[in-house]
Motif scaffolding. Structure first.
Motif, PDB file in Angstrom:
ATOM      1  N   MET A   1       0.854  -1.193   0.000  1.00 47.17           N
ATOM      2  CA  MET A   1       0.000   0.000   0.000  1.00 47.17           C
ATOM      3  C   MET A   1       0.889   1.242   0.000  1.00 47.17           C
ATOM      4  O   MET A   1       1.735   1.415   0.882  1.00 47.17           O
ATOM      5  N   ARG A   2       0.727   2.117  -1.017  1.00 48.91           N
ATOM      6  CA  ARG A   2       1.568   3.306  -1.159  1.00 48.91           C
ATOM      7  C   ARG A   2       0.742   4.547  -0.826  1.00 48.91           C
ATOM      8  O   ARG A   2      -0.294   4.800  -1.445  1.00 48.91           O
ATOM      9  N   ILE A   3       1.240   5.322   0.140  1.00 47.83           N
ATOM     10  CA  ILE A   3       0.475   6.422   0.735  1.00 47.83           C
ATOM     11  C   ILE A   3       1.332   7.685   0.729  1.00 47.83           C
ATOM     12  O   ILE A   3       2.416   7.715   1.324  1.00 47.83           O
ATOM     13  N   ASP A   4       0.857   8.733   0.071  1.00 50.59           N
ATOM     14  CA  ASP A   4       1.552  10.023   0.006  1.00 50.59           C
ATOM     15  C   ASP A   4       0.648  11.073   0.646  1.00 50.59           C
ATOM     16  O   ASP A   4      -0.432  11.377   0.134  1.00 50.59           O
ATOM     17  N   LEU A   5       1.106  11.656   1.763  1.00 52.93           N
ATOM     18  CA  LEU A   5       0.230  12.504   2.569  1.00 52.93           C
ATOM     19  C   LEU A   5       0.548  14.003   2.489  1.00 52.93           C
ATOM     20  O   LEU A   5       0.208  14.758   3.399  1.00 52.93           O
ATOM     21  N   HIS A   6       1.170  14.443   1.363  1.00 56.42           N
ATOM     22  CA  HIS A   6       1.477  15.876   1.270  1.00 56.42           C
ATOM     23  C   HIS A   6       1.621  16.242  -0.202  1.00 56.42           C
ATOM     24  O   HIS A   6       2.660  15.990  -0.816  1.00 56.42           O
ATOM     25  N   THR A   7       0.584  16.843  -0.781  1.00 58.72           N
ATOM     26  CA  THR A   7       0.621  17.276  -2.180  1.00 58.72           C
ATOM     27  C   THR A   7      -0.118  18.601  -2.333  1.00 58.72           C
ATOM     28  O   THR A   7      -0.934  18.977  -1.493  1.00 58.72           O
ATOM     29  N   HIS A   8       0.179  19.278  -3.455  1.00 60.21           N
ATOM     30  CA  HIS A   8      -0.418  20.583  -3.735  1.00 60.21           C
ATOM     31  C   HIS A   8      -0.964  20.632  -5.156  1.00 60.21           C
ATOM     32  O   HIS A   8      -0.428  19.991  -6.063  1.00 60.21           O
ATOM     33  N   SER A   9      -2.007  21.426  -5.332  1.00 64.75           N
ATOM     34  CA  SER A   9      -2.634  21.604  -6.639  1.00 64.75           C
ATOM     35  C   SER A   9      -2.686  23.087  -6.980  1.00 64.75           C
ATOM     36  O   SER A   9      -2.163  23.933  -6.244  1.00 64.75           O
ATOM     37  N   THR A  10      -3.344  23.406  -8.085  1.00 67.25           N
ATOM     38  CA  THR A  10      -3.499  24.804  -8.481  1.00 67.25           C
ATOM     39  C   THR A  10      -4.395  25.585  -7.531  1.00 67.25           C
ATOM     40  O   THR A  10      -4.505  26.812  -7.666  1.00 67.25           O
ATOM     41  N   ALA A  11      -5.025  24.906  -6.568  1.00 69.53           N
ATOM     42  CA  ALA A  11      -5.778  25.640  -5.549  1.00 69.53           C
ATOM     43  C   ALA A  11      -4.842  26.448  -4.660  1.00 69.53           C
ATOM     44  O   ALA A  11      -5.289  27.384  -3.982  1.00 69.53           O
ATOM     45  N   SER A  12      -3.547  26.095  -4.654  1.00 69.52           N
ATOM     46  CA  SER A  12      -2.553  26.951  -3.998  1.00 69.52           C
ATOM     47  C   SER A  12      -1.388  27.149  -4.958  1.00 69.52           C
ATOM     48  O   SER A  12      -1.516  27.891  -5.922  1.00 69.52           O
ATOM     49  N   ASP A  13      -0.258  26.465  -4.737  1.00 69.65           N
ATOM     50  CA  ASP A  13       0.915  26.752  -5.557  1.00 69.65           C
ATOM     51  C   ASP A  13       1.434  25.553  -6.342  1.00 69.65           C
ATOM     52  O   ASP A  13       2.587  25.536  -6.762  1.00 69.65           O
ATOM     53  N   GLY A  14       0.584  24.541  -6.562  1.00 69.81           N
ATOM     54  CA  GLY A  14       0.955  23.448  -7.449  1.00 69.81           C
ATOM     55  C   GLY A  14       0.618  23.786  -8.885  1.00 69.81           C
ATOM     56  O   GLY A  14      -0.072  24.773  -9.168  1.00 69.81           O
ATOM     57  N   THR A  15       1.098  22.955  -9.809  1.00 68.82           N
ATOM     58  CA  THR A  15       0.808  23.195 -11.227  1.00 68.82           C
ATOM     59  C   THR A  15      -0.231  22.229 -11.785  1.00 68.82           C
ATOM     60  O   THR A  15      -0.724  22.448 -12.894  1.00 68.82           O
ATOM     61  N   ASP A  16      -0.563  21.165 -11.063  1.00 69.95           N
ATOM     62  CA  ASP A  16      -1.639  20.251 -11.465  1.00 69.95           C
ATOM     63  C   ASP A  16      -2.974  20.766 -10.916  1.00 69.95           C
ATOM     64  O   ASP A  16      -3.043  21.174  -9.740  1.00 69.95           O
ATOM     65  N   THR A  17      -4.020  20.731 -11.721  1.00 68.52           N
ATOM     66  CA  THR A  17      -5.341  20.962 -11.155  1.00 68.52           C
ATOM     67  C   THR A  17      -5.663  19.817 -10.189  1.00 68.52           C
ATOM     68  O   THR A  17      -5.015  18.753 -10.241  1.00 68.52           O
ATOM     69  N   PRO A  18      -6.638  19.986  -9.306  1.00 72.74           N
ATOM     70  CA  PRO A  18      -7.012  18.860  -8.442  1.00 72.74           C
ATOM     71  C   PRO A  18      -7.365  17.603  -9.226  1.00 72.74           C
ATOM     72  O   PRO A  18      -7.035  16.486  -8.808  1.00 72.74           O
ATOM     73  N   THR A  19      -8.024  17.778 -10.375  1.00 70.24           N
ATOM     74  CA  THR A  19      -8.342  16.624 -11.228  1.00 70.24           C
ATOM     75  C   THR A  19      -7.075  15.948 -11.718  1.00 70.24           C
ATOM     76  O   THR A  19      -6.919  14.722 -11.640  1.00 70.24           O
ATOM     77  N   GLU A  20      -6.155  16.741 -12.240  1.00 73.44           N
ATOM     78  CA  GLU A  20      -4.895  16.182 -12.729  1.00 73.44           C
ATOM     79  C   GLU A  20      -4.107  15.530 -11.608  1.00 73.44           C
ATOM     80  O   GLU A  20      -3.470  14.480 -11.808  1.00 73.44           O
ATOM     81  N   LEU A  21      -4.145  16.128 -10.437  1.00 69.38           N
ATOM     82  CA  LEU A  21      -3.390  15.590  -9.314  1.00 69.38           C
ATOM     83  C   LEU A  21      -3.832  14.174  -8.962  1.00 69.38           C
ATOM     84  O   LEU A  21      -3.004  13.264  -8.837  1.00 69.38           O
ATOM     85  N   VAL A  22      -5.149  13.961  -8.808  1.00 68.66           N
ATOM     86  CA  VAL A  22      -5.591  12.626  -8.411  1.00 68.66           C
ATOM     87  C   VAL A  22      -5.363  11.619  -9.533  1.00 68.66           C
ATOM     88  O   VAL A  22      -5.035  10.450  -9.265  1.00 68.66           O
ATOM     89  N   ARG A  23      -5.510  12.047 -10.776  1.00 69.69           N
ATOM     90  CA  ARG A  23      -5.235  11.135 -11.881  1.00 69.69           C
ATOM     91  C   ARG A  23      -3.750  10.773 -11.946  1.00 69.69           C
ATOM     92  O   ARG A  23      -3.382   9.614 -12.173  1.00 69.69           O
ATOM     93  N   ASN A  24      -2.899  11.757 -11.710  1.00 76.55           N
ATOM     94  CA  ASN A  24      -1.465  11.497 -11.717  1.00 76.55           C
ATOM     95  C   ASN A  24      -1.054  10.632 -10.524  1.00 76.55           C
ATOM     96  O   ASN A  24      -0.139   9.802 -10.633  1.00 76.55           O
ATOM     97  N   ALA A  25      -1.743  10.824  -9.395  1.00 73.07           N
ATOM     98  CA  ALA A  25      -1.458   9.987  -8.230  1.00 73.07           C
ATOM     99  C   ALA A  25      -1.790   8.527  -8.518  1.00 73.07           C
ATOM    100  O   ALA A  25      -1.025   7.614  -8.163  1.00 73.07           O
ATOM    101  N   ALA A  26      -2.926   8.298  -9.156  1.00 70.64           N
ATOM    102  CA  ALA A  26      -3.297   6.924  -9.514  1.00 70.64           C
ATOM    103  C   ALA A  26      -2.301   6.340 -10.511  1.00 70.64           C
ATOM    104  O   ALA A  26      -1.873   5.185 -10.394  1.00 70.64           O
ATOM    105  N   ALA A  27      -1.902   7.153 -11.498  1.00 66.73           N
ATOM    106  CA  ALA A  27      -0.947   6.682 -12.501  1.00 66.73           C
ATOM    107  C   ALA A  27       0.409   6.375 -11.885  1.00 66.73           C
ATOM    108  O   ALA A  27       1.154   5.519 -12.399  1.00 66.73           O
ATOM    109  N   ALA A  28       0.750   7.052 -10.781  1.00 64.71           N
ATOM    110  CA  ALA A  28       2.016   6.820 -10.091  1.00 64.71           C
ATOM    111  C   ALA A  28       1.962   5.598  -9.182  1.00 64.71           C
ATOM    112  O   ALA A  28       2.956   5.282  -8.520  1.00 64.71           O
ATOM    113  N   GLY A  29       0.809   4.934  -9.134  1.00 63.74           N
ATOM    114  CA  GLY A  29       0.690   3.724  -8.332  1.00 63.74           C
ATOM    115  C   GLY A  29       0.376   3.952  -6.875  1.00 63.74           C
ATOM    116  O   GLY A  29       0.552   3.049  -6.049  1.00 63.74           O
TER     117      GLY A  29
END
Length: 287
Positions: A1-29
Motif C-alpha cells: 500500500m503506497r500512501i503520500d500525505l502531502h501534495t499541492h494543486s493549483t488551488a494553492s501553488d501546485g501546477t496540477d489541477t485537483p483533477t490532474e493531481l488525483v489522476r497522476n497519483a493513480a498513474a504513479a501507483g
C-alpha cells in the motif's frame, strides 16, 4: 500500500489541477493521496469528483504558522472544513496573500528587478498566490535558475531582501483549532534547514505535549541522517512518523510517491480523525 500525505494543486501553488493531481497519483501507483494545499480546502470538491477507482483521498491543508520569528508549516488532515474558528483563521491567511505578494513585487522593483504584479497574477491563476508564484516570475525573467534558487536571503527566504511577512497562526493555536475541528496535525518538514531557520527539537517536544500527532520525517529536504534522527525523535515523543512527496507538479523536482507513509501510521491518522473521513475513489468524472 503506497500512501503520500502531502501534495499541492493549483488551488494553492501546485501546477496540477485537483483533477490532474488525483489522476497522476493513480498513474504513479499510489493507493492513498492527501491534498494539502496551503491554507485552503478549495480544491477538495474537484478532487473528489475526479477521484479514480482504487485511489483514496485524504482531505487536508498545510497551515502557515510562525513561532518566535521562525516559519513552520502544519499539515492538518481530515478536519471539518466548515468549523467556524479554523475557517476564519484560514481566511485571514488567504486574504493576506495578495497584499503580501504585491509587497514582494514592490521590493523586487526597488532592487531593480522588473517583475510585475500582472506577471505574478498570471502565474498564480486561480490559486492562492504565494512566494512560489513570485519565485517563478524570477525564473521567467532569468534572475534565478529555479524556484528553489529564489528562496535565499538575496530574494524571498524568510528575512530576505524581498521578503514580506503575512498573517500566520501560532502553531499551538493551529493544533488546538485543528483538534477542535476533528482533525489530525503533523509538523511538515521540521528540519528543512535549506528553507531557512527551523525550530529546535525542544519546541517539537512542547508541540507534542500540546497535542501534535506527528512529524513528517521522510521528506526530500531531509537527508538520510536527518530522517533517521527524526524517526528517533518521533519514537521518543510518541509521535506518528509520516513520509510524503510535497508534490507541486512541475514547480518542484519532487515526484508523487517519492516518500510514503507506513500503512499502520495512516490507519492511526484515520482512526484519530472525527471531522472528515477518507474518500474512496468511485471512478471519477470523464471530463
Amino acid at each position: 500500500m503506497r500512501i503520500d500525505l502531502h501534495t499541492h494543486s493549483t488551488a494553492s501553488d501546485g501546477t496540477d489541477t485537483p483533477t490532474e493531481l488525483v489522476r497522476n497519483a493513480a498513474a504513479a501507483g499510489l493507493d492513498v493521496v492527501a491534498l494539502t494545499d496551503h491554507d485552503t480546502s478549495r480544491g477538495h470538491a474537484e478532487a473528489v469528483a475526479a477521484l479514480p477507482a482504487g485511489l483514496t483521498l485524504i482531505t487536508g491543508a498545510e497551515l502557515s504558522c510562525r513561532l518566535d520569528g521562525v516559519g513552520l508549516h502544519m499539515l492538518a488532515y481530515l478536519f471539518d472544513p466548515d468549523e467556524p474558528e479554523l475557517l476564519r483563521e484560514r481566511e485571514l491567511v488567504r486574504d493576506d496573500r495578495v497584499p503580501r505578494a504585491r509587497g514582494m513585487v514592490a521590493k523586487l522593483n526597488d532592487l531593480g528587478v522588473h517583475v510585475t504584479w500582472e506577471q505574478v497574477a498570471r502565474i498564480a491563476g486561480d490559486g492562492s498566490v504565494g512566494r512560489p508564484h513570485v519565485a517563478e516570475a524570477l525564473v521567467e525573467l532569468g534572475v534565478v535558475a529555479t524556484v528553489s534558487d529564489a528562496f535565499t536571503p538575496d530574494w524571498l527566504a524568510d528575512g530576505g531582501r524581498a521578503y514580506v511577512a503575512k498573517h500566520e497562526l501560532d502553531p499551538f493555536d493551529a493544533i488546538r483549532l485543528v483538534k477542535a475541528a476533528g482533525g489530525v496535525t503533523v509538523f511538515a518538514h521540521p528540519a528543512a534547514v535549506k528553507r531557512g531557520q527551523v525550530v529546535p527539537e525542544s519546541v517539537i517536544a512542547d508541540l507534542a505535549a500540546a497535542g501534535l500527532d506527528g512529524i513528517e520525517t521522510d521528506h526530500m529536504d531531509h537527508d538520510p541522517a536527518t530522517r533517521a534522527r527524526l524517526h528517533g525523535l518521533a519514537a521518543d515523543l510518541g509521535l506518528l512518523a509520516t513520509g510524503s512527496s510535497d508534490y507541486h507538479g512541475s514547480r518542484k523536482t519532487c515526484v508523487l510517491g517519492e516518500f510514503t507513509t507506513d500503512p499502520d501510521v495512516y490507519g492511526e491518522i484515520t482512526r484519530r480523525a472525527t471531522g472528515a473521513f477518507p474518500v474512496p475513489g468511485a471512478g471519477g468524472t470523464t471530463a
